[in-house]
Design a protein around this motif. Structure first.
Motif, PDB file in Angstrom:
ATOM      1  N   LYS A 215      31.131  10.078  22.617  1.00  0.00           N
ATOM      2  CA  LYS A 215      29.909   9.588  23.247  1.00  0.00           C
ATOM      3  C   LYS A 215      28.666  10.133  22.546  1.00  0.00           C
ATOM      4  O   LYS A 215      27.680   9.402  22.325  1.00  0.00           O
ATOM      5  N   VAL A 216      28.700  11.420  22.168  1.00  0.00           N
ATOM      6  CA  VAL A 216      27.564  12.005  21.456  1.00  0.00           C
ATOM      7  C   VAL A 216      27.380  11.315  20.106  1.00  0.00           C
ATOM      8  O   VAL A 216      26.251  10.992  19.711  1.00  0.00           O
ATOM      9  N   ALA A 217      28.477  11.065  19.397  1.00  0.00           N
ATOM     10  CA  ALA A 217      28.389  10.373  18.100  1.00  0.00           C
ATOM     11  C   ALA A 217      27.770   8.993  18.256  1.00  0.00           C
ATOM     12  O   ALA A 217      26.952   8.562  17.432  1.00  0.00           O
ATOM     13  N   GLN A 218      28.160   8.293  19.306  1.00  0.00           N
ATOM     14  CA  GLN A 218      27.604   6.958  19.547  1.00  0.00           C
ATOM     15  C   GLN A 218      26.108   7.026  19.840  1.00  0.00           C
ATOM     16  O   GLN A 218      25.332   6.167  19.400  1.00  0.00           O
ATOM     17  N   GLN A 219      25.686   8.057  20.583  1.00  0.00           N
ATOM     18  CA  GLN A 219      24.267   8.217  20.877  1.00  0.00           C
ATOM     19  C   GLN A 219      23.468   8.533  19.616  1.00  0.00           C
ATOM     20  O   GLN A 219      22.346   8.037  19.433  1.00  0.00           O
ATOM     21  N   VAL A 220      24.034   9.371  18.747  1.00  0.00           N
ATOM     22  CA  VAL A 220      23.370   9.697  17.477  1.00  0.00           C
ATOM     23  C   VAL A 220      23.169   8.424  16.659  1.00  0.00           C
ATOM     24  O   VAL A 220      22.063   8.139  16.179  1.00  0.00           O
TER      25      VAL A 220
ATOM     26  N   TYR B 253      17.889   8.090   5.637  1.00  0.00           N
ATOM     27  CA  TYR B 253      19.353   8.175   5.471  1.00  0.00           C
ATOM     28  C   TYR B 253      19.941   9.058   6.555  1.00  0.00           C
ATOM     29  O   TYR B 253      19.336  10.046   6.977  1.00  0.00           O
ATOM     30  N   TYR B 254      21.155   8.695   7.004  1.00  0.00           N
ATOM     31  CA  TYR B 254      21.934   9.629   7.829  1.00  0.00           C
ATOM     32  C   TYR B 254      23.414   9.411   7.575  1.00  0.00           C
ATOM     33  O   TYR B 254      23.841   8.391   7.038  1.00  0.00           O
ATOM     34  N   GLN B 255      24.179  10.405   8.008  1.00  0.00           N
ATOM     35  CA  GLN B 255      25.630  10.358   7.866  1.00  0.00           C
ATOM     36  C   GLN B 255      26.230  11.385   8.821  1.00  0.00           C
ATOM     37  O   GLN B 255      25.705  12.496   8.932  1.00  0.00           O
ATOM     38  N   ILE B 256      27.251  11.002   9.562  1.00  0.00           N
ATOM     39  CA  ILE B 256      28.041  11.984  10.316  1.00  0.00           C
ATOM     40  C   ILE B 256      29.210  12.318   9.408  1.00  0.00           C
ATOM     41  O   ILE B 256      30.119  11.513   9.220  1.00  0.00           O
TER      42      ILE B 256
ATOM     43  N   ALA C 174      17.131  12.252  23.650  1.00  0.00           N
ATOM     44  CA  ALA C 174      17.888  11.051  24.016  1.00  0.00           C
ATOM     45  C   ALA C 174      19.359  11.376  24.255  1.00  0.00           C
ATOM     46  O   ALA C 174      19.984  10.862  25.192  1.00  0.00           O
ATOM     47  N   ILE C 175      19.935  12.254  23.416  1.00  0.00           N
ATOM     48  CA  ILE C 175      21.346  12.626  23.568  1.00  0.00           C
ATOM     49  C   ILE C 175      21.575  13.302  24.914  1.00  0.00           C
ATOM     50  O   ILE C 175      22.480  12.934  25.673  1.00  0.00           O
ATOM     51  N   PHE C 176      20.752  14.299  25.240  1.00  0.00           N
ATOM     52  CA  PHE C 176      20.951  15.039  26.487  1.00  0.00           C
ATOM     53  C   PHE C 176      20.696  14.157  27.706  1.00  0.00           C
ATOM     54  O   PHE C 176      21.374  14.298  28.725  1.00  0.00           O
ATOM     55  N   LYS C 177      19.748  13.230  27.595  1.00  0.00           N
ATOM     56  CA  LYS C 177      19.467  12.339  28.715  1.00  0.00           C
ATOM     57  C   LYS C 177      20.616  11.357  28.928  1.00  0.00           C
ATOM     58  O   LYS C 177      21.097  11.156  30.052  1.00  0.00           O
ATOM     59  N   ASN C 178      21.084  10.738  27.842  1.00  0.00           N
ATOM     60  CA  ASN C 178      22.090   9.680  27.964  1.00  0.00           C
ATOM     61  C   ASN C 178      23.502  10.205  28.173  1.00  0.00           C
ATOM     62  O   ASN C 178      24.354   9.501  28.708  1.00  0.00           O
ATOM     63  N   VAL C 179      23.761  11.444  27.749  1.00  0.00           N
ATOM     64  CA  VAL C 179      25.106  12.017  27.901  1.00  0.00           C
ATOM     65  C   VAL C 179      25.223  12.854  29.171  1.00  0.00           C
ATOM     66  O   VAL C 179      26.208  12.756  29.901  1.00  0.00           O
ATOM     67  N   LEU C 180      24.200  13.678  29.452  1.00  0.00           N
ATOM     68  CA  LEU C 180      24.266  14.608  30.592  1.00  0.00           C
ATOM     69  C   LEU C 180      23.281  14.277  31.700  1.00  0.00           C
ATOM     70  O   LEU C 180      23.294  14.932  32.742  1.00  0.00           O
TER      71      LEU C 180
END
Length: 586
Positions: free
Chosen positions: A145-150, A211-214, A256-262
């Protein structure tokens, strides 16, 4: 079909439906005429019911199954007479009229339950079984879920996701590289990337301005709770930006991550603390701001009173633990031994109790009277009922000891709530640090970090005083991410290489491809990398990143499940033109 529903899906409104379920057997309960099976998949647990009076043959077959058998059942959803409020499916059960054993299981080496009886090493060996446990499955779901939010956030901000090579050139600085021999180029080696640093800078030169990359990264270093030899980064770079642009972008991503995940709200902008202030007030560059208890330097207050411990010390500092003046002598003795452990390094501990009646009791009453102790207390803003704890000695060691002592007392006072999140940026790091042993400067971050514009004039005269245009994101005392504005001016980069002790030839050999790229128009650029595993573990309220990685290594860097690393055959070594060196015997 193997199933019409999952084991966490059926509810009271499904009563009367004919369904098919498949999953693993969690528990079997034989109650005479009735047999009950808890069937589990990653979505939940559903109770199956087998009535011996209605179908004795099928009930007998149900009694043949064991824990972790994979079975399929067909039946009707009925309302459960003895409801289980702890299960999402606890209002119903399945009256089964067919059961099929899809796969048998040996008795597992530990219980596949929330609170297992398996130790760490055993569960690591059978990690594929450990991953069946609901706790681990929740953590893997959280990671997803965190990866999807990123990705959702960065895609929306016009970032490109670009893959960079895994087999690269070995370069100095940082941790040790993992090296990979090349069969097609005998005697030469690739390295696994510690980060995609040079490639993301090259992408900026190529005009890919966001640019980004996980991405997987690799470092051959000693392990601890928040380190693994292979780990995952959220790696990002931006062109035509300054520090504030990067901080603003990634504050919003974190928010956004903390709001949408937690569903946790974070206020922006995040607090910013210079490196020097973090070290002075908290003893480290990743302060936990869930609580105060700041470190206070006391040299001017305490020297000159014939107490040799203080008079001979380079640094004296302390913290004030609220409401702990009732600590007994026995508890203080234990705390003294705690700070004297090798990992803390303190020689001893001085305490001052500010009693509820306004009087003082200290371990240095022989040298300091009540008026002097009152001045100490005022310096800490202490009040009756508080306990002041003081360390003295070498500045670096003492600050480290006070940092650890502060965290320990914060834990004892219940001030480090894992459901509270306090983010901050630590900024203005030193650009370089001097190493006495090798008699040279090393980059605090990496050789491409830009100096603060106002400090560039010290590159030739006093590099040790230059501040880096660098920043770390810290949450709850954990470094979550770090980055910097990059050098894009060739002359400044050449001076940086010189400060770090590279000859012109060494710099060309190691980084010539990057320097050549900069000859063709390099934009101003900056970036950041988040420790993805650390971010997920903080969100999950865990102390170890190992618990949010599907197949981690142990503290020795081994995968005990597949027994890796392992020897290779002589034929493989011959192909690579390698010969193992025998270990020298003492």
């Amino acid at each position: 079909m193997y199933r019409t529903h999952t084991c966490g899906e059926l509810r009271i409104e499904n009563v009367g439906d004919e369904i098919v379920l498949s999953g693993w057997v969690q528990k079997i309960r034989n109650l005479g005429g009735m047999t009950f099976i808890d069937l589990r998949d990653r979505y939940g647990i559903t109770q199956l019911a087998f009535d011996e009076n209605a179908n004795p043959e099928m009930t007998a077959k149900a009694r043949e199954v064991g824990r972790e058998f994979v079975i399929q059942v067909k039946g009707k959803v009925i309302e459960r007479s003895n409801k289980n409020p702890n299960l999402s499916t606890g209002d119903i059960e399945i009256a089964c009229h067919e059961i099929n054993i899809l796969s048998k299981s040996e008795i597992p080496p530990f219980t596949i339950e929330e609170d297992t009886d398996g130790g760490d090493e055993l569960r690591m060996k059978y990690r594929y079984l450990d991953l069946r446990r609901p706790q681990l499955q929740r953590q893997m779901a959280l990671r997803h879920k965190v990866a999807q939010q990123v990705r959702a956030y960065l895609n929306n901000q016009n970032f490109f996701e670009v893959e960079t090579p895994v087999l690269i050139k070995s370069t100095p600085e940082g941790a040790r590289d993992f090296v990979v021999p090349s069969r097609m180029n005998p005697g030469q080696f690739y390295a696994l990337p510690q980060s995609p640093q040079v490639f993301k800078q090259l992408l900026m030169v190529s005009g890919y301005d966001r640019y980004y990359q996980i991405v997987k990264c690799f470092r051959d270093e000693d392990l601890r709770a928040d380190r693994q030899p292979e780990f995952t980064q959220i790696d990002c770079e931006m062109a035509f930006v300054e520090q504030d642009d990067v901080l603003s972008t990634f504050e919003d991503m974190t928010k956004a991550i903390f709001k949408n995940v937690l569903n946790v709200d974070m206020d922006t902008p995040f607090k910013r603390i210079p490196f020097s202030e973090a070290m002075a007030k908290y003893g480290n560059d990743k302060p936990d701001l869930r609580f105060g208890m700041e470190i206070h330097k006391m040299n001017d207050l305490v020297k000159g009173h014939d107490f040799v411990v203080f008079d001979s010390a380079e640094y004296i500092g302390g913290i004030c633990a609220e409401g702990l003046s009732e600590y007994s002598r026995k508890e203080l003795d234990k705390l003294t031994k705690w700070v004297q452990r090798p990992q803390i390094g303190a020689k001893g501990l001085v305490y001052v109790k500010y009693n509820e009646d306004g009087t003082f009791k200290s371990s240095v009453d022989k040298f300091y009277d009540a008026d002097q102790l009152k001045k100490w207390a005022d310096g800490f803003n202490a009040k009756p009922g508080d306990l002041i704890l003081i360390l003295a000695g070498d500045e670096k060691i003492t600050l480290h000891g006070l940092s650890e002592l502060r965290l320990e007392m914060g834990s004892r006072l219940g001030l480090r709530d894992k459901k509270t999140f306090v983010p901050l940026w630590v900024v203005d790091f030193p650009l370089v640090e001097w190493d006495e042993e090798s008699q040279r400067f090393y980059a605090m971050h990496h050789p491409f970090t830009a100096p603060k514009p106002e400090d560039i004039n010290m590159l030739d005269s006093d590099p040790g005083k230059i501040r880096a245009n660098a920043y770390d994101l810290v949450i709850n005392g954990v470094e979550i991410g770090g980055g910097s504005v990059r050098i894009f001016d060739q002359d400044v980069q050449a001076k940086m290489f010189k400060i770090l002790g590279f000859t012109k030839e060494e710099a060309e050999n190691q980084f010539g491809f990057l320097m050549n790229a900069f000859k063709y128009g390099a934009p101003p650029h900056a970036g950041i990398a988040f420790g993805f595993d650390r971010l997920v573990s903080i969100i999950a309220g865990l102390d170890s990143i190992r618990d949010v990685i599907a197949f981690p290594k142990n503290n020795s860097g081994r995968d005990v499940m597949i027994d890796s690393p392992s020897p290779v055959s002589e034929d493989q070594l011959d192909e690579l033109m390698l010969q193992l060196k025998e270990e020298e015997k003492e």
